[in-house]
Write a protein that holds these residues in place. Structure first.
Motif, PDB file in Angstrom:
ATOM      1  N   TRP A   4       0.865  -1.181   0.000  1.00  0.00           N
ATOM      2  CA  TRP A   4       0.000   0.000   0.000  1.00  0.00           C
ATOM      3  C   TRP A   4       0.901   1.230   0.000  1.00  0.00           C
ATOM      4  N   VAL A   5       0.546   2.227  -0.781  1.00  0.00           N
ATOM      5  CA  VAL A   5       1.356   3.440  -0.875  1.00  0.00           C
ATOM      6  C   VAL A   5       0.510   4.643  -0.487  1.00  0.00           C
ATOM      7  N   ASP A   6       0.983   5.384   0.508  1.00  0.00           N
ATOM      8  CA  ASP A   6       0.404   6.679   0.865  1.00  0.00           C
ATOM      9  C   ASP A   6       0.929   7.626  -0.213  1.00  0.00           C
ATOM     10  N   ALA A   7       0.180   7.731  -1.313  1.00  0.00           N
ATOM     11  CA  ALA A   7       0.742   8.229  -2.563  1.00  0.00           C
ATOM     12  C   ALA A   7       0.719   9.738  -2.763  1.00  0.00           C
ATOM     13  N   ASP A   8      -0.023  10.479  -1.978  1.00  0.00           N
ATOM     14  CA  ASP A   8      -0.102  11.919  -2.222  1.00  0.00           C
ATOM     15  C   ASP A   8       1.258  12.608  -2.164  1.00  0.00           C
ATOM     16  N   ALA A   9       2.096  12.233  -1.224  1.00  0.00           N
ATOM     17  CA  ALA A   9       3.393  12.889  -1.074  1.00  0.00           C
ATOM     18  C   ALA A   9       4.566  11.989  -1.461  1.00  0.00           C
ATOM     19  N   CYS A  10       4.279  10.841  -2.018  1.00  0.00           N
ATOM     20  CA  CYS A  10       5.340   9.903  -2.377  1.00  0.00           C
ATOM     21  C   CYS A  10       6.074  10.401  -3.624  1.00  0.00           C
ATOM     22  N   PRO A  11       7.401  10.489  -3.574  1.00  0.00           N
ATOM     23  CA  PRO A  11       8.156  10.958  -4.741  1.00  0.00           C
ATOM     24  C   PRO A  11       7.928  10.064  -5.966  1.00  0.00           C
ATOM     25  N   VAL A  12       7.904  10.684  -7.143  1.00  0.00           N
ATOM     26  CA  VAL A  12       7.678   9.955  -8.392  1.00  0.00           C
ATOM     27  C   VAL A  12       8.706   8.842  -8.573  1.00  0.00           C
ATOM     28  N   VAL A  13       9.949   9.105  -8.254  1.00  0.00           N
ATOM     29  CA  VAL A  13      10.991   8.101  -8.437  1.00  0.00           C
ATOM     30  C   VAL A  13      10.726   6.860  -7.575  1.00  0.00           C
ATOM     31  N   THR A  30      -1.049  -1.030  -4.312  1.00  0.00           N
ATOM     32  CA  THR A  30      -2.180  -0.103  -4.385  1.00  0.00           C
ATOM     33  C   THR A  30      -1.754   1.272  -3.897  1.00  0.00           C
ATOM     34  N   LEU A  31      -1.926   2.267  -4.754  1.00  0.00           N
ATOM     35  CA  LEU A  31      -1.617   3.644  -4.406  1.00  0.00           C
ATOM     36  C   LEU A  31      -2.907   4.319  -3.972  1.00  0.00           C
ATOM     37  N   VAL A  32      -2.893   4.922  -2.788  1.00  0.00           N
ATOM     38  CA  VAL A  32      -4.067   5.589  -2.244  1.00  0.00           C
ATOM     39  C   VAL A  32      -3.772   7.091  -2.195  1.00  0.00           C
ATOM     40  N   ALA A  33      -4.653   7.866  -2.832  1.00  0.00           N
ATOM     41  CA  ALA A  33      -4.418   9.312  -2.906  1.00  0.00           C
ATOM     42  C   ALA A  33      -5.738  10.052  -3.054  1.00  0.00           C
ATOM     43  N   ASN A  34      -5.698  11.355  -2.762  1.00  0.00           N
ATOM     44  CA  ASN A  34      -6.893  12.164  -2.956  1.00  0.00           C
ATOM     45  C   ASN A  34      -6.813  12.963  -4.255  1.00  0.00           C
ATOM     46  N   GLN A  35      -5.906  12.568  -5.117  1.00  0.00           N
ATOM     47  CA  GLN A  35      -5.779  13.195  -6.425  1.00  0.00           C
ATOM     48  C   GLN A  35      -5.621  12.100  -7.486  1.00  0.00           C
TER      49      GLN A  35
END
Length: 151
Positions: A4-13, A30-35
């Motif tokens: 699981w990835v807290d994806a909102d602030a996770c760097p692209v790299v 699974t990437l979880v984000a509000n965008q």
């Protein structure tokens, strides 16, 4: 195991490293984000779009993860919840959060937050660099290898 990835602030790299790992190991990530997030087409890479709001993505991850899952986050309170629930958590710089270190990290985070709220300029983390990326990849590979050996 799921990732699981807290994806909102996770760097692209870091996301790119995770995409390659998901394909190579066939572990659902699974990437979880509000965008809206752009991901490569894959049976192993998914996104969950959650509403905007304080800790909405974090809460989704905690509610849906299972013991043994791996969570990628720089959010120390989220990492503390993950560890308490029997999951593994690493930050984008490759630091593994464990029962042994999470309370100390949470205390330090709270102290720094209190200092900032009282007007003390504390600065932020150093710029994300190549050694951070390598440390993350090494931590990720180590955790996946342990999982695959058990499987």
């Amino acid at each position: 195991m799921r990732i699981w990835v807290d994806a909102d602030a996770c760097p692209v790299v870091i996301k790119e490293i995770l995409f390659r790992a998901a394909e190579r190991t066939q572990i659902v990530t699974t990437l979880v984000a509000n965008q809206f997030l752009r991901i490569p087409p894959s049976a192993y890479i998914k996104t969950i779009h959650v509403p905007s709001g304080f800790d909405v993505a974090d809460n989704y991850i905690v509610l849906n993860m299972e013991a043994g899952d791996l969570i990628i986050t720089a959010d120390i309170p989220l990492a503390a919840q993950v560890v308490a629930k029997g999951g593994h958590a690493i930050n984008p710089r490759g630091e593994l959060y464990t029962e042994a270190n999470i309370k100390e990290r949470l205390s330090m985070r709270n102290l720094m937050e209190e200092l900032r709220s009282n007007g003390v300029v504390t600065g932020g983390p150093s710029a994300f660099n190549q050694s951070d990326r390598q440390a993350f990849a090494a931590s990720l590979d180590s955790l996946i290898a342990k999982y695959l050996r058990k499987k």
